[in-house]
Motif scaffolding. Sequence first.
Motif, PDB file in Angstrom:
ATOM      1  N   THR A  58       8.324   3.002   5.831  1.00 39.63           N
ATOM      2  CA  THR A  58       9.193   4.002   5.215  1.00 39.63           C
ATOM      3  C   THR A  58       9.618   3.517   3.836  1.00 39.63           C
ATOM      4  O   THR A  58      10.028   2.370   3.680  1.00 39.63           O
ATOM      5  CB  THR A  58      10.429   4.270   6.089  1.00 39.63           C
ATOM      6  N   VAL A  59       9.508   4.418   2.861  1.00 41.28           N
ATOM      7  CA  VAL A  59       9.937   4.132   1.492  1.00 41.28           C
ATOM      8  C   VAL A  59      10.941   5.214   1.102  1.00 41.28           C
ATOM      9  O   VAL A  59      10.630   6.403   1.174  1.00 41.28           O
ATOM     10  CB  VAL A  59       8.749   4.144   0.501  1.00 41.28           C
ATOM     11  N   THR A  95       0.836  -1.205   0.000  1.00 42.39           N
ATOM     12  CA  THR A  95       0.000   0.000   0.000  1.00 42.39           C
ATOM     13  C   THR A  95       0.871   1.255   0.000  1.00 42.39           C
ATOM     14  O   THR A  95       0.559   2.228  -0.701  1.00 42.39           O
ATOM     15  CB  THR A  95      -0.948   0.001   1.214  1.00 42.39           C
ATOM     16  N   ALA A  96       1.965   1.242   0.741  1.00 35.76           N
ATOM     17  CA  ALA A  96       2.879   2.395   0.752  1.00 35.76           C
ATOM     18  C   ALA A  96       3.458   2.624  -0.647  1.00 35.76           C
ATOM     19  O   ALA A  96       3.503   3.758  -1.130  1.00 35.76           O
ATOM     20  CB  ALA A  96       3.990   2.187   1.773  1.00 35.76           C
ATOM     21  N   LYS A 155      13.019  -0.352  -1.427  1.00 32.63           N
ATOM     22  CA  LYS A 155      12.151  -1.375  -0.838  1.00 32.63           C
ATOM     23  C   LYS A 155      11.489  -0.806   0.424  1.00 32.63           C
ATOM     24  O   LYS A 155      12.168  -0.239   1.283  1.00 32.63           O
ATOM     25  CB  LYS A 155      13.005  -2.589  -0.496  1.00 32.63           C
ATOM     26  N   PRO A 156      10.180  -0.941   0.547  1.00 28.15           N
ATOM     27  CA  PRO A 156       9.504  -0.424   1.747  1.00 28.15           C
ATOM     28  C   PRO A 156       9.903  -1.237   2.980  1.00 28.15           C
ATOM     29  O   PRO A 156      10.137  -2.445   2.893  1.00 28.15           O
ATOM     30  CB  PRO A 156       8.020  -0.605   1.418  1.00 28.15           C
ATOM     31  N   LYS A 157       9.974  -0.548   4.124  1.00 33.45           N
ATOM     32  CA  LYS A 157      10.359  -1.200   5.375  1.00 33.45           C
ATOM     33  C   LYS A 157       9.412  -0.785   6.487  1.00 33.45           C
ATOM     34  O   LYS A 157       9.039   0.385   6.581  1.00 33.45           O
ATOM     35  CB  LYS A 157      11.776  -0.783   5.773  1.00 33.45           C
ATOM     36  N   ILE A 158       9.056  -1.747   7.323  1.00 36.44           N
ATOM     37  CA  ILE A 158       8.319  -1.425   8.539  1.00 36.44           C
ATOM     38  C   ILE A 158       9.345  -0.790   9.484  1.00 36.44           C
ATOM     39  O   ILE A 158      10.338  -1.417   9.835  1.00 36.44           O
ATOM     40  CB  ILE A 158       7.714  -2.683   9.199  1.00 36.44           C
ATOM     41  N   THR A 159       9.126   0.455   9.857  1.00 34.07           N
ATOM     42  CA  THR A 159      10.114   1.149  10.673  1.00 34.07           C
ATOM     43  C   THR A 159       9.660   1.437  12.097  1.00 34.07           C
ATOM     44  O   THR A 159      10.482   1.788  12.937  1.00 34.07           O
ATOM     45  CB  THR A 159      10.535   2.468  10.006  1.00 34.07           C
TER      46      THR A 159
END
Length: 121
Positions: free
Chosen positions: A102-103, A36-37, A88-92
């Motif tokens: 965070t992207v 979704t991000a 790559k998106p990351k759960i931060t």
Amino acid sequence: MRAMRLLIILAAIALSAPVAGAKPPDKSRDVALKQTAVDCVGWLKAGQVEKVRALFDAKMTEAVPPGGLAPVWSGLEAANGKYKNHGKPKITRRHAGYTAVTVRLTFAKVAVDQVFVFDAT
């Protein structure tokens, strides 16, 4: 000064520590939130801001009126140069039912970490 630094460090540790008895993160939800991000990045880039706005809860909808997101992407490019790609998106962060993804967006002049925050719904 040392006492203030220690207080900040302790607060950071307390906020990042897992809560006793807390459930582990739902990996399938994490995958969906990351996607979704990335989708939001694409929608903003394409000028489809209403797709992003459709994800808002009532408080965000009230805080960001229709048309309020429109200048976001053009402002990013005006400040940072033409968009190149995203990482790559990351759960931060996870806190109080919210998950931050965070992207990293790479522009001609600089890379910017864009944070998208999702509630538990």
